[in-house]
Design a protein around this motif. Structure first.
Motif, PDB file in Angstrom:
ATOM      1  N   GLU A   1       0.851  -1.183   0.000  1.00 36.99           N
ATOM      2  CA  GLU A   1       0.000   0.000   0.000  1.00 36.99           C
ATOM      3  C   GLU A   1       0.893   1.242   0.000  1.00 36.99           C
ATOM      4  OE1 GLU A   1      -3.669  -0.252   2.647  1.00 36.99           O
ATOM      5  OE2 GLU A   1      -2.406  -1.867   3.449  1.00 36.99           O
ATOM      6  N   PHE A   2       0.458   2.265  -0.741  1.00 37.99           N
ATOM      7  CA  PHE A   2       1.195   3.526  -0.751  1.00 37.99           C
ATOM      8  C   PHE A   2       0.222   4.694  -0.659  1.00 37.99           C
ATOM      9  CE2 PHE A   2       0.312   2.747  -5.264  1.00 37.99           C
ATOM     10  CZ  PHE A   2      -0.130   3.989  -5.709  1.00 37.99           C
ATOM     11  N   LYS A   3       0.708   5.769  -0.061  1.00 35.09           N
ATOM     12  CA  LYS A   3      -0.061   7.016   0.006  1.00 35.09           C
ATOM     13  C   LYS A   3       0.869   8.156  -0.388  1.00 35.09           C
ATOM     14  CE  LYS A   3      -1.634   8.755   3.982  1.00 35.09           C
ATOM     15  NZ  LYS A   3      -2.548   9.029   5.147  1.00 35.09           N
TER      16      LYS A   3
ATOM     17  N   ASN B   1      -3.506   3.477  -1.397  1.00 39.40           N
ATOM     18  CA  ASN B   1      -3.749   2.687  -2.599  1.00 39.40           C
ATOM     19  C   ASN B   1      -3.084   1.332  -2.435  1.00 39.40           C
ATOM     20  OD1 ASN B   1      -4.766   4.710  -4.945  1.00 39.40           O
ATOM     21  ND2 ASN B   1      -3.351   5.780  -3.587  1.00 39.40           N
ATOM     22  N   THR B   2      -3.682   0.303  -3.011  1.00 43.73           N
ATOM     23  CA  THR B   2      -3.101  -1.034  -2.986  1.00 43.73           C
ATOM     24  C   THR B   2      -2.579  -1.384  -4.378  1.00 43.73           C
ATOM     25  OG1 THR B   2      -4.593  -1.775  -1.236  1.00 43.73           O
ATOM     26  CG2 THR B   2      -3.515  -3.482  -2.553  1.00 43.73           C
ATOM     27  N   MET B   3      -1.305  -1.721  -4.440  1.00 44.03           N
ATOM     28  CA  MET B   3      -0.692  -2.161  -5.698  1.00 44.03           C
ATOM     29  C   MET B   3      -0.293  -3.624  -5.565  1.00 44.03           C
ATOM     30  SD  MET B   3       2.597  -0.618  -7.769  1.00 44.03           S
ATOM     31  CE  MET B   3       1.631   0.556  -8.737  1.00 44.03           C
ATOM     32  N   LYS B   4      -0.525  -4.374  -6.641  1.00 47.03           N
ATOM     33  CA  LYS B   4      -0.060  -5.763  -6.701  1.00 47.03           C
ATOM     34  C   LYS B   4       0.779  -5.912  -7.960  1.00 47.03           C
ATOM     35  CE  LYS B   4      -2.931  -9.254  -7.612  1.00 47.03           C
ATOM     36  NZ  LYS B   4      -3.908 -10.361  -7.416  1.00 47.03           N
TER      37      LYS B   4
ATOM     38  N   ARG C   1       2.914  -8.886 -10.115  1.00 51.07           N
ATOM     39  CA  ARG C   1       3.236 -10.306 -10.278  1.00 51.07           C
ATOM     40  C   ARG C   1       4.302 -10.433 -11.362  1.00 51.07           C
ATOM     41  NH1 ARG C   1       0.669 -15.302  -9.182  1.00 51.07           N
ATOM     42  NH2 ARG C   1       1.332 -16.961 -10.625  1.00 51.07           N
ATOM     43  N   VAL C   2       5.400 -11.073 -11.020  1.00 45.72           N
ATOM     44  CA  VAL C   2       6.507 -11.273 -11.944  1.00 45.72           C
ATOM     45  C   VAL C   2       6.791 -12.762 -12.012  1.00 45.72           C
ATOM     46  CG1 VAL C   2       8.857 -10.614 -12.530  1.00 45.72           C
ATOM     47  CG2 VAL C   2       7.460  -9.068 -11.170  1.00 45.72           C
ATOM     48  N   GLU C   3       6.616 -13.336 -13.196  1.00 48.58           N
ATOM     49  CA  GLU C   3       6.867 -14.767 -13.373  1.00 48.58           C
ATOM     50  C   GLU C   3       7.469 -14.983 -14.748  1.00 48.58           C
ATOM     51  OE1 GLU C   3       4.778 -19.006 -12.278  1.00 48.58           O
ATOM     52  OE2 GLU C   3       3.485 -17.293 -12.686  1.00 48.58           O
ATOM     53  N   GLY C   4       8.693 -15.506 -14.773  1.00 47.40           N
ATOM     54  CA  GLY C   4       9.382 -15.663 -16.050  1.00 47.40           C
ATOM     55  C   GLY C   4       9.579 -14.306 -16.704  1.00 47.40           C
ATOM     56  N   ALA C   5       9.128 -14.175 -17.940  1.00 46.82           N
ATOM     57  CA  ALA C   5       9.291 -12.927 -18.692  1.00 46.82           C
ATOM     58  C   ALA C   5       8.055 -12.036 -18.623  1.00 46.82           C
ATOM     59  CB  ALA C   5       9.613 -13.248 -20.153  1.00 46.82           C
ATOM     60  N   THR C   6       7.081 -12.404 -17.807  1.00 49.26           N
ATOM     61  CA  THR C   6       5.811 -11.676 -17.776  1.00 49.26           C
ATOM     62  C   THR C   6       5.632 -10.926 -16.463  1.00 49.26           C
ATOM     63  OG1 THR C   6       4.784 -13.279 -19.269  1.00 49.26           O
ATOM     64  CG2 THR C   6       3.305 -11.899 -17.980  1.00 49.26           C
ATOM     65  N   ILE C   7       5.233  -9.665 -16.589  1.00 51.68           N
ATOM     66  CA  ILE C   7       4.929  -8.834 -15.424  1.00 51.68           C
ATOM     67  C   ILE C   7       3.524  -8.266 -15.589  1.00 51.68           C
ATOM     68  CG2 ILE C   7       6.124  -6.861 -16.510  1.00 51.68           C
ATOM     69  CD1 ILE C   7       6.750  -5.854 -13.666  1.00 51.68           C
ATOM     70  N   THR C   8       2.756  -8.308 -14.489  1.00 52.87           N
ATOM     71  CA  THR C   8       1.408  -7.749 -14.470  1.00 52.87           C
ATOM     72  C   THR C   8       1.285  -6.864 -13.245  1.00 52.87           C
ATOM     73  OG1 THR C   8       0.545  -9.766 -15.496  1.00 52.87           O
ATOM     74  CG2 THR C   8      -1.072  -8.291 -14.511  1.00 52.87           C
ATOM     75  N   SER C   9       0.633  -5.718 -13.401  1.00 51.95           N
ATOM     76  CA  SER C   9       0.398  -4.837 -12.260  1.00 51.95           C
ATOM     77  C   SER C   9      -1.086  -4.552 -12.105  1.00 51.95           C
ATOM     78  CB  SER C   9       1.170  -3.522 -12.417  1.00 51.95           C
ATOM     79  OG  SER C   9       0.610  -2.712 -13.437  1.00 51.95           O
ATOM     80  N   TRP C  10      -1.502  -4.399 -10.851  1.00 53.06           N
ATOM     81  CA  TRP C  10      -2.881  -4.032 -10.512  1.00 53.06           C
ATOM     82  C   TRP C  10      -2.832  -2.835  -9.573  1.00 53.06           C
ATOM     83  CZ3 TRP C  10      -1.131  -8.990 -10.800  1.00 53.06           C
ATOM     84  CH2 TRP C  10      -1.850  -9.908 -11.574  1.00 53.06           C
ATOM     85  N   LEU C  11      -3.798  -1.953  -9.689  1.00 51.46           N
ATOM     86  CA  LEU C  11      -3.942  -0.824  -8.785  1.00 51.46           C
ATOM     87  C   LEU C  11      -5.365  -0.804  -8.257  1.00 51.46           C
ATOM     88  CD1 LEU C  11      -2.736   1.769  -7.527  1.00 51.46           C
ATOM     89  CD2 LEU C  11      -3.574   3.011  -9.541  1.00 51.46           C
TER      90      LEU C  11
ATOM     91  N   ASP D   1      -6.402   5.341 -15.175  1.00 55.16           N
ATOM     92  CA  ASP D   1      -5.803   6.234 -14.187  1.00 55.16           C
ATOM     93  C   ASP D   1      -6.782   6.599 -13.073  1.00 55.16           C
ATOM     94  OD1 ASP D   1      -3.314   7.799 -13.573  1.00 55.16           O
ATOM     95  OD2 ASP D   1      -4.738   9.462 -13.645  1.00 55.16           O
ATOM     96  N   LYS D   2      -8.072   6.479 -13.364  1.00 58.14           N
ATOM     97  CA  LYS D   2      -9.075   6.814 -12.346  1.00 58.14           C
ATOM     98  C   LYS D   2      -9.044   5.833 -11.170  1.00 58.14           C
ATOM     99  CE  LYS D   2     -12.711   4.431 -14.969  1.00 58.14           C
ATOM    100  NZ  LYS D   2     -13.895   4.627 -15.818  1.00 58.14           N
ATOM    101  N   ALA D   3      -8.317   4.715 -11.312  1.00 53.35           N
ATOM    102  CA  ALA D   3      -8.173   3.776 -10.188  1.00 53.35           C
ATOM    103  C   ALA D   3      -7.316   4.356  -9.071  1.00 53.35           C
ATOM    104  CB  ALA D   3      -7.567   2.460 -10.672  1.00 53.35           C
ATOM    105  N   LEU D   4      -6.482   5.350  -9.397  1.00 57.88           N
ATOM    106  CA  LEU D   4      -5.597   5.961  -8.402  1.00 57.88           C
ATOM    107  C   LEU D   4      -6.379   6.898  -7.493  1.00 57.88           C
ATOM    108  CD1 LEU D   4      -2.641   6.477  -7.424  1.00 57.88           C
ATOM    109  CD2 LEU D   4      -2.569   8.364  -9.069  1.00 57.88           C
TER     110      LEU D   4
END
Length: 197
Positions: free
Chosen positions: A75-77, A140-143, A145-155, A131-134
């Motif tokens: 989480e970040f603020k 805010n909660t950020m997730k 996921r890094v696996e192999g060559a793939t990265i995914t982010s959630w906000l 951007d409206k998710a911010l």
């Protein structure tokens, strides 16, 4: 019955137990982390705070341990200018970082996108509508996921990007939080939890 027991034993060898999330920040001090640069990193009321110092330069707080495949939630603020980021598979020398940043920035500046410092620059930016998710000035909660060559982010539950990149796949290093240069930066962090994949 013996066959069932034998099969169960064989199956247990091939199925690894699910990894549990573990905290990267203990809420008390910076044990397990290294400060790079002259900017301010400190703990206040159980929260990790980064703040620009008098030099107004880039600063990093990096894990001493390296992580390859993982899921990180935090989480970040943002207070004042919230231009920061979360680096993955990265190394730092002085204040020069090698690796990939998942952006944490003020509204309209691509939070959740992936930037390669001292390299190719922006690799992917989220759709501007996301951007409206911010939530500016709130937690805010950020997730990530890094696996192999793939990265995914959630906000805050919204998937921001998914990127597959061979160079990221070959990357090795730790996790690092950033203070952007220019001064006036202040960001609070809490509940940093990592699950190895």
């Amino acid at each position: 019955m013996k066959k069932i027991i034998l099969l169960a034993a064989i199956f247990s060898i091939y199925v690894a137990p699910a990894q549990e999330a573990r905290p990267l920040f203990n809420g008390e001090n910076l044990d397990g982390w290294t400060i790079y640069g002259t900017e301010k990193w400190y703990v206040e009321d159980g929260v990790l705070v980064c703040e620009s110092g008098p030099d107004e330069q880039y600063g990093y707080l990096g894990t001493n341990e390296h992580y390859k495949n993982f899921e990180l939630t935090l989480e970040f603020k943002q207070e004042a200018d919230g231009n920061s980021g979360v680096f993955i598979r990265s190394t730092v020398e002085g204040t020069k970082v090698s690796g990939w940043q998942v952006e944490v920035a003020p509204p309209g500046h691509d939070t959740g996108g992936v930037y390669e410092s001292y390299g190719r620059g922006w690799l992917i930016k989220p759709d501007p509508e996301k951007d409206k998710a911010l939530k500016e000035g709130e937690w805010n909660t950020m997730k990530i996921r890094v696996e192999g060559a793939t990265i995914t982010s959630w906000l805050n539950g919204t998937e921001m990007i998914t990127l597959t990149d061979e160079k990221i796949g070959a990357g090795e290093g730790g996790i690092a939080l950033q203070i952007h240069d220019g001064g006036g930066i202040k960001v609070r962090w809490r509940n940093l939890q990592l699950t190895k994949l």
